[in-house]
Write a protein that holds these residues in place. Structure first.
Motif, PDB file in Angstrom:
ATOM      1  N   GLU A  81     -56.084  58.899  -2.235  1.00  0.00           N
ATOM      2  CA  GLU A  81     -55.261  59.882  -2.932  1.00  0.00           C
ATOM      3  C   GLU A  81     -55.866  60.297  -4.275  1.00  0.00           C
ATOM      4  O   GLU A  81     -55.583  61.378  -4.788  1.00  0.00           O
ATOM      5  CB  GLU A  81     -53.832  59.359  -3.119  1.00  0.00           C
ATOM      6  CG  GLU A  81     -53.664  58.232  -4.099  1.00  0.00           C
ATOM      7  CD  GLU A  81     -52.221  57.738  -4.216  1.00  0.00           C
ATOM      8  OE1 GLU A  81     -51.347  58.342  -3.571  1.00  0.00           O
ATOM      9  OE2 GLU A  81     -51.988  56.748  -4.937  1.00  0.00           O
ATOM     10  N   THR A  82     -56.709  59.432  -4.864  1.00  0.00           N
ATOM     11  CA  THR A  82     -57.373  59.800  -6.109  1.00  0.00           C
ATOM     12  C   THR A  82     -58.637  60.618  -5.871  1.00  0.00           C
ATOM     13  O   THR A  82     -59.228  61.137  -6.826  1.00  0.00           O
ATOM     14  CB  THR A  82     -57.762  58.546  -6.920  1.00  0.00           C
ATOM     15  OG1 THR A  82     -58.723  57.774  -6.189  1.00  0.00           O
ATOM     16  CG2 THR A  82     -56.536  57.701  -7.239  1.00  0.00           C
ATOM     17  N   LYS A  83     -59.055  60.687  -4.590  1.00  0.00           N
ATOM     18  CA  LYS A  83     -60.274  61.423  -4.212  1.00  0.00           C
ATOM     19  C   LYS A  83     -61.509  60.853  -4.895  1.00  0.00           C
ATOM     20  O   LYS A  83     -62.461  61.577  -5.226  1.00  0.00           O
ATOM     21  CB  LYS A  83     -60.117  62.921  -4.507  1.00  0.00           C
ATOM     22  CG  LYS A  83     -58.984  63.582  -3.735  1.00  0.00           C
ATOM     23  CD  LYS A  83     -58.855  65.067  -4.046  1.00  0.00           C
ATOM     24  CE  LYS A  83     -57.832  65.747  -3.156  1.00  0.00           C
ATOM     25  NZ  LYS A  83     -56.483  65.159  -3.270  1.00  0.00           N
ATOM     26  N   GLN A 115     -45.933  61.626 -18.877  1.00  0.00           N
ATOM     27  CA  GLN A 115     -46.405  61.320 -17.532  1.00  0.00           C
ATOM     28  C   GLN A 115     -46.399  59.807 -17.292  1.00  0.00           C
ATOM     29  O   GLN A 115     -47.417  59.189 -17.026  1.00  0.00           O
ATOM     30  CB  GLN A 115     -47.809  61.883 -17.307  1.00  0.00           C
ATOM     31  CG  GLN A 115     -47.867  63.403 -17.356  1.00  0.00           C
ATOM     32  CD  GLN A 115     -49.245  63.938 -17.003  1.00  0.00           C
ATOM     33  OE1 GLN A 115     -50.247  63.215 -17.012  1.00  0.00           O
ATOM     34  NE2 GLN A 115     -49.319  65.215 -16.684  1.00  0.00           N
ATOM     35  N   ASP A 117     -45.810  56.650 -15.145  1.00  0.00           N
ATOM     36  CA  ASP A 117     -45.926  56.449 -13.697  1.00  0.00           C
ATOM     37  C   ASP A 117     -45.695  54.978 -13.349  1.00  0.00           C
ATOM     38  O   ASP A 117     -45.856  54.088 -14.189  1.00  0.00           O
ATOM     39  CB  ASP A 117     -47.331  56.872 -13.256  1.00  0.00           C
ATOM     40  CG  ASP A 117     -47.420  57.265 -11.782  1.00  0.00           C
ATOM     41  OD1 ASP A 117     -46.456  57.041 -11.032  1.00  0.00           O
ATOM     42  OD2 ASP A 117     -48.479  57.807 -11.408  1.00  0.00           O
ATOM     43  N   TYR A 242     -48.400  60.289  -9.960  1.00  0.00           N
ATOM     44  CA  TYR A 242     -49.368  61.260 -10.455  1.00  0.00           C
ATOM     45  C   TYR A 242     -50.054  61.998  -9.322  1.00  0.00           C
ATOM     46  O   TYR A 242     -50.460  63.165  -9.474  1.00  0.00           O
ATOM     47  CB  TYR A 242     -50.412  60.550 -11.322  1.00  0.00           C
ATOM     48  CG  TYR A 242     -51.398  61.461 -12.004  1.00  0.00           C
ATOM     49  CD1 TYR A 242     -51.058  62.131 -13.179  1.00  0.00           C
ATOM     50  CD2 TYR A 242     -52.679  61.646 -11.488  1.00  0.00           C
ATOM     51  CE1 TYR A 242     -51.967  62.971 -13.818  1.00  0.00           C
ATOM     52  CE2 TYR A 242     -53.590  62.479 -12.120  1.00  0.00           C
ATOM     53  CZ  TYR A 242     -53.229  63.137 -13.279  1.00  0.00           C
ATOM     54  OH  TYR A 242     -54.135  63.964 -13.906  1.00  0.00           O
ATOM     55  N   ARG A 243     -50.197  61.330  -8.154  1.00  0.00           N
ATOM     56  CA  ARG A 243     -50.942  61.904  -7.041  1.00  0.00           C
ATOM     57  C   ARG A 243     -50.043  62.551  -5.992  1.00  0.00           C
ATOM     58  O   ARG A 243     -50.542  63.050  -4.972  1.00  0.00           O
ATOM     59  CB  ARG A 243     -51.799  60.812  -6.384  1.00  0.00           C
ATOM     60  CG  ARG A 243     -52.798  60.166  -7.329  1.00  0.00           C
ATOM     61  CD  ARG A 243     -53.846  61.141  -7.809  1.00  0.00           C
ATOM     62  NE  ARG A 243     -54.743  60.530  -8.804  1.00  0.00           N
ATOM     63  CZ  ARG A 243     -55.770  61.172  -9.354  1.00  0.00           C
ATOM     64  NH1 ARG A 243     -56.034  62.421  -9.023  1.00  0.00           N
ATOM     65  NH2 ARG A 243     -56.520  60.558 -10.254  1.00  0.00           N
ATOM     66  N   ARG A 244     -48.750  62.545  -6.212  1.00  0.00           N
ATOM     67  CA  ARG A 244     -47.829  63.155  -5.255  1.00  0.00           C
ATOM     68  C   ARG A 244     -47.752  64.665  -5.489  1.00  0.00           C
ATOM     69  O   ARG A 244     -48.090  65.166  -6.571  1.00  0.00           O
ATOM     70  CB  ARG A 244     -46.438  62.529  -5.377  1.00  0.00           C
ATOM     71  CG  ARG A 244     -46.424  61.029  -5.142  1.00  0.00           C
ATOM     72  CD  ARG A 244     -45.036  60.451  -5.350  1.00  0.00           C
ATOM     73  NE  ARG A 244     -44.201  60.694  -4.200  1.00  0.00           N
ATOM     74  CZ  ARG A 244     -44.101  59.892  -3.149  1.00  0.00           C
ATOM     75  NH1 ARG A 244     -44.803  58.771  -3.114  1.00  0.00           N
ATOM     76  NH2 ARG A 244     -43.316  60.181  -2.149  1.00  0.00           N
ATOM     77  N   GLU A 245     -47.299  65.377  -4.488  1.00  0.00           N
ATOM     78  CA  GLU A 245     -47.068  66.826  -4.603  1.00  0.00           C
ATOM     79  C   GLU A 245     -45.638  67.121  -4.158  1.00  0.00           C
ATOM     80  O   GLU A 245     -45.334  67.016  -2.962  1.00  0.00           O
ATOM     81  CB  GLU A 245     -48.073  67.596  -3.741  1.00  0.00           C
ATOM     82  CG  GLU A 245     -49.505  67.451  -4.197  1.00  0.00           C
ATOM     83  CD  GLU A 245     -50.457  68.294  -3.378  1.00  0.00           C
ATOM     84  OE1 GLU A 245     -49.999  69.066  -2.496  1.00  0.00           O
ATOM     85  OE2 GLU A 245     -51.671  68.173  -3.599  1.00  0.00           O
ATOM     86  N   PRO A 246     -44.750  67.478  -5.107  1.00  0.00           N
ATOM     87  CA  PRO A 246     -45.000  67.584  -6.545  1.00  0.00           C
ATOM     88  C   PRO A 246     -45.103  66.198  -7.190  1.00  0.00           C
ATOM     89  O   PRO A 246     -44.683  65.200  -6.603  1.00  0.00           O
ATOM     90  CB  PRO A 246     -43.769  68.335  -7.047  1.00  0.00           C
ATOM     91  CG  PRO A 246     -42.684  67.924  -6.098  1.00  0.00           C
ATOM     92  CD  PRO A 246     -43.354  67.824  -4.746  1.00  0.00           C
ATOM     93  N   GLN A 247     -45.656  66.157  -8.394  1.00  0.00           N
ATOM     94  CA  GLN A 247     -45.797  64.895  -9.097  1.00  0.00           C
ATOM     95  C   GLN A 247     -44.427  64.295  -9.412  1.00  0.00           C
ATOM     96  O   GLN A 247     -43.433  65.013  -9.546  1.00  0.00           O
ATOM     97  CB  GLN A 247     -46.582  65.098 -10.392  1.00  0.00           C
ATOM     98  CG  GLN A 247     -48.053  65.432 -10.150  1.00  0.00           C
ATOM     99  CD  GLN A 247     -48.818  65.661 -11.440  1.00  0.00           C
ATOM    100  OE1 GLN A 247     -48.304  66.274 -12.371  1.00  0.00           O
ATOM    101  NE2 GLN A 247     -50.047  65.174 -11.499  1.00  0.00           N
TER     102      GLN A 247
END
Length: 273
Positions: A81-83, A115, A117, A242-247
């Motif tokens: 998820e962090t790529k 932010q 998390d 932080y990595r979710r859509e939406p955050q």
């Protein structure tokens, strides 16, 4: 049996948890460098002074650890998820004792960060110190396991390529409620889950650790002697906000729970500073 550090009527102590009853142990004020498993196992139990768990404040399981070693990117789902690219060496960073709070304490949300998390993690507490510990002997150095939430201020974490400023805020990292000793639990495939306001946001199990607990102990003890009471936070699975859509970030009034099968559960309210 699980053990905990507590405070009751202004006095600190160590107790053994049996059901919902705490049995104080004579001669101890907190778990840490002076409480190897042999001393805990042989300690006098003050059964006549037992009290209900809800009557005391649960302190961080090790309130004053010599060091806290944190591991990043230790689940493939989180790496994905962090790529980021895989690595054959773990990401390591420090956290300080002042960051720790108890299993029921409030997570302090600083006004500087927007932010904040969550990161559910297994904590490993060192019982016997050592340098250059082999993976084969690493298990003999573990005092026990606990549950933690490596709360992270993402906007501060990514100010530089170093992570410390996002990971080490005061009064932000719950750990506890108990220390479970290795004979009492098999963490090799224990489930780990995080919920925010009752909604599940992380779900994995410890068999998915990229760097196993023995491997982490070996690697860390190469460059520094591990000390009794040191804590290793072993990393978080995928699903961080932080990595979710939406955050998804934490705000005043939110409630976060991290649970690890056989180890314990921590639930913390989020409160704006």
């Amino acid at each position: 049996m699980p053990y905990l550090s507590y405070e009751m009527n202004g006095r600190a102590g160590v107790g053994q948890l049996i059901g919902n009853s705490v049995i104080p142990l004579e001669g101890f004020t907190e778990l840490g460098k002076d409480t190897p498993l042999a001393r805990l196992s042989s300690a006098k139990r003050l059964e006549s002074s037992a009290f209900d768990l809800d009557e005391a404040r649960i302190r961080p399981v090790v309130p004053n650890p010599p060091r806290i070693f944190c591991v990043g990117l230790n689940y493939a789902s989180h790496v994905a998820e962090t790529k980021r690219a895989d690595s054959d060496y773990p990401v390591l960073f420090p956290k300080f004792a002042g960051s720790l709070i108890g299993a029921r304490d409030s997570i302090t949300l600083p006004p500087e960060s927007s932010q904040v998390d969550y990161e559910g993690e297994l904590a490993v507490v060192i019982g016997t110190g050592g340098r250059r510990i082999s993976e084969e002997s690493a298990a003999h150095h573990i005092l026990g396991y606990s549950t933690a939430n490596d709360v992270t201020m993402r906007d501060y974490q990514y100010k530089t390529h170093q992570w410390m400023q996002g990971k080490s805020w005061d009064n932000s990292t719950p750990i506890g409620p108990v220390l479970v000793t290795p004979p009492e639990v098999d963490v090799s495939s224990a489930g780990i889950r995080t919920t925010v306001n009752g909604v599940e946001v992380q779900n994995s199990d410890l068999s998915h650790l990229i760097f196993s607990i023995p491997r982490l102990i070996h690697i860390i003890s190469e460059f520094t002697a591990l000390l009794p009471g040191d804590i290793i936070l072993t990393g978080t699975p995928g699903g961080v906000g932080y990595r979710r859509e939406p955050q998804l970030f934490l705000f005043d009034g939110d409630v976060v729970t991290v649970e690890i099968d056989g180890v314990g559960s921590i639930t913390n309210n989020c409160v704006a500073e």
